[in-house]
Design a protein around this motif. Structure first.
Motif, short mmCIF file in Angstrom:
data_model
loop_
_atom_site.label_atom_id
_atom_site.label_comp_id
_atom_site.label_asym_id
_atom_site.label_seq_id
_atom_site.Cartn_x
_atom_site.Cartn_y
_atom_site.Cartn_z
N ASN A 48 0.81 -1.21 0.00
CA ASN A 48 0.00 0.00 0.00
C ASN A 48 0.84 1.26 0.00
OD1 ASN A 48 -2.39 -1.55 0.09
ND2 ASN A 48 -2.25 -1.70 2.32
N ILE A 90 3.68 3.42 -2.39
CA ILE A 90 4.36 3.52 -3.67
C ILE A 90 5.80 3.96 -3.42
CG2 ILE A 90 4.49 4.75 -5.87
CD1 ILE A 90 1.49 4.96 -5.86
N ALA A 141 2.12 7.20 2.31
CA ALA A 141 1.63 6.70 1.03
C ALA A 141 2.74 6.62 -0.01
CB ALA A 141 0.52 7.61 0.51
N GLN A 146 -3.50 8.08 -5.53
CA GLN A 146 -3.24 7.30 -4.32
C GLN A 146 -4.08 7.76 -3.13
OE1 GLN A 146 -1.57 4.65 -4.24
NE2 GLN A 146 -0.55 4.29 -2.30
#
Length: 337
Positions: free
Chosen positions: A7, A9, A42, A179
């Motif tokens: 989850n 990047i 994220a 995202q």
């Protein structure tokens, strides 16, 4: 080995000596801000160099790489940031590593001059590629079979290319929106006072030759004429024929050009050809005859004369000056972001 988490990047930024550091910061800062605003990790990023050692940017700021290209395996995306003349110290091994990453599902991309080493690795064939207008002629000459676009961002399957630093910021906002949602992306843009967010399908704003305007600000007839000139650099077209195509008389076109740009159509056209010639002088190894032919001259002599009149020095001197910077300072000049 650097690993990406579920989850999250993980983005690799592969920097070459002489890269424009604005391209790097313009992508990292929006991602960093998005993590803070959303209060989640994220995005993660790693700065890479070919050998894992330090890299000096075009502004002579030194960056310490987190790892070498060959030490990274589980990243999600990789962006090359370079000057047009940049190349790997060990092209065979490093190109193979890029291809290996691509086979393992990594999305490959480039910002500004980074498209050149990515194309030299054979990884842009068959993909639509965003090329900075300042490098367009040099790129087309070296890679005539790659589909280049004037759009600020090009996303074509697992290739993402952007024209410069500002476009890199836009791309980062696009990644944030995907995202974390449009709300977070908008807040990031507000943090940085980034009022206009550009996406795919938006063309670069190209400065007109020695005029305080960009191509999208010009009258339609003038803009269409410039587009025709631009598509006939190698095979020159007559100004009278261009006037006929855009639906005005040659005299009308002359008046409109002078009012909009301060130059006659013929002067403007010659400057466009000279700017294309300068790209080839600085960013290619072509000899003067080949460059002359590429910009619509039958021989090198008139091209060299016009070059000297426009830029104040012989093209060979211009090339030597750039090469001296590359050798002595380990960077390519000039670079654009």
């Amino acid at each position: 080995m650097l690993m990406s988490q579920k989850n999250k990047i993980t983005i690799g930024f592969l920097i070459f000596p002489g890269f424009p550091m604005a391209c790097l910061t313009s992508m990292i800062e929006p991602l960093r801000a998005a993590n803070e605003i959303a209060e989640v990790d994220a995005f993660d990023w790693v700065i890479l160099s070919e050998d894992g050692n330090t890299v000096t940017s075009s502004a002579q700021v030194v960056f310490q790489a987190d790892a070498g290209l060959h030490d990274v395996h589980d990243i999600d995306q990789l962006y090359l940031m370079a000057a047009p003349a940049s190349s790997f110290a060990d092209p065979s091994r490093s190109d193979a590593q890029l291809r290996k990453l691509e086979r393992h599902g990594v999305t490959l991309g480039a910002v500004s001059g980074g498209v050149f080493p990515l194309a030299r690795a054979g990884l842009l064939q068959g993909f639509r590629t965003s090329v900075h207008w300042c490098y367009a002629a040099a790129f087309a000459q070296e890679f005539p079979r790659i589909s280049a676009t004037n759009e600020v961002i090009s996303i074509d399957r697992r290739r993402i290319t952007v024209s410069g630093a500002a476009a890199g910021f836009d791309l980062a906002l696009h990644l944030v929106a995907e995202q974390l949602g449009q709300g977070v992306s908008t807040e990031v843009a507000c943090w940085f006072q980034h009022a206009l967010v550009r996406g795919q399908g938006v063309d670069q704003r190209v400065p007109t030759v020695r005029a305080e305007s960009t191509d999208d600000m010009l009258p339609t007839v003038v803009r269409e004429s410039i587009e025709l000139f631009s598509s006939h650099i190698e095979d020159p077209v007559k100004v009278a024929d261009v006037a006929d195509i855009v639906g005005v008389s040659a005299r009308q076109l002359e008046r409109m050009f002078r009012k909009a740009t301060g130059h006659s159509p013929l002067q403007y056209y010659r400057m466009m050809r000279m700017n294309a010639a300068r790209q080839l002088v600085r960013y290619s190894n072509d000899n003067m005859t080949a460059i002359a032919l590429a910009v619509g001259y039958a021989s090198a002599t008139p091209m060299i004369q016009n070059y000297k009149e426009v830029f104040g020095l012989h093209p060979a001197e211009d090339r030597e000056k750039v090469n001296l910077f590359r050798v002595r300072k380990n960077l390519a000049v000039p670079v654009v972001s």
